[in-house]
Design an enzyme around this catalytic site. Sequence first.
Site, PDB file in Angstrom:
ATOM      1  N   ASN A 173     -10.338  -2.806   2.535  1.00  0.00           N
ATOM      2  CA  ASN A 173     -10.030  -2.813   1.102  1.00  0.00           C
ATOM      3  C   ASN A 173     -11.304  -2.598   0.297  1.00  0.00           C
ATOM      4  O   ASN A 173     -12.397  -2.611   0.845  1.00  0.00           O
ATOM      5  CB  ASN A 173      -9.426  -4.162   0.700  1.00  0.00           C
ATOM      6  CG  ASN A 173      -7.939  -4.270   1.034  1.00  0.00           C
ATOM      7  OD1 ASN A 173      -7.256  -3.256   1.220  1.00  0.00           O
ATOM      8  ND2 ASN A 173      -7.447  -5.476   1.104  1.00  0.00           N
ATOM      9  N   HIS A 232      -3.666   1.138  12.074  1.00  0.00           N
ATOM     10  CA  HIS A 232      -3.375  -0.074  12.842  1.00  0.00           C
ATOM     11  C   HIS A 232      -4.708  -0.730  13.206  1.00  0.00           C
ATOM     12  O   HIS A 232      -5.562  -0.094  13.831  1.00  0.00           O
ATOM     13  CB  HIS A 232      -2.600   0.332  14.107  1.00  0.00           C
ATOM     14  CG  HIS A 232      -2.184  -0.812  14.969  1.00  0.00           C
ATOM     15  ND1 HIS A 232      -2.178  -2.112  14.536  1.00  0.00           N
ATOM     16  CD2 HIS A 232      -1.751  -0.846  16.261  1.00  0.00           C
ATOM     17  CE1 HIS A 232      -1.750  -2.891  15.522  1.00  0.00           C
ATOM     18  NE2 HIS A 232      -1.499  -2.152  16.572  1.00  0.00           N
ATOM     19  N   HIS A 266       0.825  -1.225   0.000  1.00  0.00           N
ATOM     20  CA  HIS A 266       0.000   0.000   0.000  1.00  0.00           C
ATOM     21  C   HIS A 266       0.859   1.274   0.000  1.00  0.00           C
ATOM     22  O   HIS A 266       0.509   2.280   0.612  1.00  0.00           O
ATOM     23  CB  HIS A 266      -0.947   0.035   1.200  1.00  0.00           C
ATOM     24  CG  HIS A 266      -1.969  -1.062   1.206  1.00  0.00           C
ATOM     25  ND1 HIS A 266      -3.233  -0.907   0.709  1.00  0.00           N
ATOM     26  CD2 HIS A 266      -1.901  -2.352   1.642  1.00  0.00           C
ATOM     27  CE1 HIS A 266      -3.919  -2.040   0.850  1.00  0.00           C
ATOM     28  NE2 HIS A 266      -3.128  -2.940   1.402  1.00  0.00           N
TER      29      HIS A 266
END
Length: 696
Positions: free
Chosen positions: A145, A336, A72
């Site tokens: 995603n 995170h 990413h």
Amino acid sequence: MTDGEQDAKDRLLEQDRTDSRGPLSTDTGVRVEDTDNSLSVGERGPTILEDFHAREKITHFDHERIPERVVHARGAGAYGHFTPYEDLSDLTAAHFLSGPDVTTPVFVRFSTVAGSRGSADTVRDVRGFAVKFYTEQGNYDLVGNNMPVFFIQDGIKFPDFVHAVKPEPHNEIPQAQSAHDTLWDFVGLQPETTHMIMWLMSDRAIPRSYRTMQGFGVHTFRFVNAQGRGTLVKFHWKPLLGTHSLVWDEAQRIQGKDPDFNRRDLWESIERGQYPEWELGVQLVPEENEHDFDFDLLDATKIIPEEQVPVRPVGRLVLDRNPDNFFAETEQVAFHTANVVPGIDFTNDPLLQARNFSYLDTQLLRLGGSNFQQIPVNRPVSQVSNNQRDGFAQHRVHRGQTSYFPNSLGGGCPALADEGVYRHYTEKVEGAKIRKRAESFKDHYSQARLFLNSLADWEREHLVAAFRFELGKCEELAVRQRAVANLAHVDHGLAVEVAEGLGVEPPEDAGGARHTDASPALSQANTAFGELTGRQVAVLVDHGVDGADVEALRESLVAEGAVVEVLAPLDGSVRTREGGVLPVDRSHTTVSSVLYDAVAVPGGGDAAASLARDGQARHFVLEAYKHAKAIAAVGAGTALLAGPGLPESLGQPSRDTESAHGVVRAPAADEGLVREFARLIGAHRDWTRSTEAVSA
Ligand code: HDD
């Protein structure tokens, strides 16, 4: 919060913004009068070490780069806010979901996965959709995603998968592509990738825009309410503009014409005030129903079909502010999965468990140590108070004698919290320590088949073409053969069709997978909402163009939110048929049809005749036709619609408004033409058109 009002995060960032005004200085604040000439011995002599300004300037430059994200790396981000539709406190103690009067600032970063920081936007790849909610109870990161499943079931396989998809290690080729031997070698040997590979070969992997992309939390998470009751939950983001993609040939060309295509689109939409919006939806499964499915909810290679558990819309996300500085904000933002707030908890999904380790670990390396949460974009709006101290780049000046707990010398501070605290869900777990994949994770094909069954004909055609393209780039025939053999477990017909285009043996019939049903929610054919907001429309003109046609097109399309640009062979302006002057927005040399959603050719005999002689203009229209885009031609402008592979009738002037296969022609840019053109643009593309013979 009202328009223009600063939210809590924006106010916090204000403390760190700087405009680099005032006299030039060193980092130590000493003023500098010359930053062009090094300190040297004489005009032509050696530079001397004593030149602290030159040393500082060059040293700082030498240290400008930080490691890019291992995956990413290429991304773009924006700030915005999230507001729930209703109070969800019966399900979750999360304050940011407690009612429509709570608006939470967010930062969202979209990304591709495989490419480096400088790679092109429109590659075939998964897109990241990571949302940081700056809630009053701390930061909550939903790191998802644009596809609802993942390649692998257990995070221990992540390094293998990423090594396979990234450029090959011996020559670092190819950049940002999945079409190479190592990825498909891995896929053929690792059947759990099959479902996700179907998504990757579908048009989902080449989104038209971040604004027209769905997002998914992927894993099953857990809502926990104030009484400690858990509810299993999957998160969905649905774009209000519908879910739309490019076509593969177009996506490849855009990589050259505008490698920043998606990034630019996001930036410009926000600058125009056309704020991208998504609805957050949840699929809820009561804990007691966890085992009611023919797959495991802990398996991230599975969806819960929406027809089985409907998606309940619970709130709205709006992105309305671009960052001030790409590096400071978009590059340094640290997501995170373990950044959770009270009311949101994990499940034992082995992929999620690994992620909860990996993200913190990667930020420590990428952002240079344990104080990365102090970087402005990462700082929570809630109070931070603990005994964590020191470390590289510590920005806080902690006062006082104590940095331990318990203490009396510091008045017992910080004291243990007793309200609004994070409490882990009380889950009973017992078992032997083993290394073994659960039996309930073993079916890798049924949902891949469900996905295939759900596609419209044109989506299936694109899927087959994508498989042929990708496998056709693999040098090893054994790699192709194994991948095709694996597909036969999904659907023998599909596998044979793909094999045919690759010159490999058709695989044996492996029996095919279980599902015969379809899930309409999986098809993008069901997501065209007729929206024109942010659609880019090119109007091709030259001297002699009918100025009234241009204005009629522009006025009505802009009113519906489209962006209309006038293109001509040369920049500057053109004379209209009526004798006026029409400013040109861009010349053909700087743009291309692949950067637009639709094209219109207004009337005006002279303009049409000159454009019909202009190779670039003709290519523009042919290419738009090839990519299934909406086309409008008025009066003499229809002359531009003649070309190899196009139906002959298109090049003839029409007597009435005639619309077929996404092309509308009319004698004048009247209301009928403009309305029909808008309808065609809103449908995104016309997939009924036959384009094989178009030479563009
Ligand atoms: Fe990941 C980045 C999404 C599995 C390890 N991941 C990263 C980003 C997104 C995702 C959107 C970019 C965040 C940003 O914009 O900064 N990743 C996913 C999804 C997954 C997933 C939806 C599966 C459901 N990831 C996954 C696994 C691991 C990682 C199984 C490791 C065991 N991911 C990382 C990472 C990254 C990352 C190495 C690279 C940079 C970063 O975290 O901040 O830790």
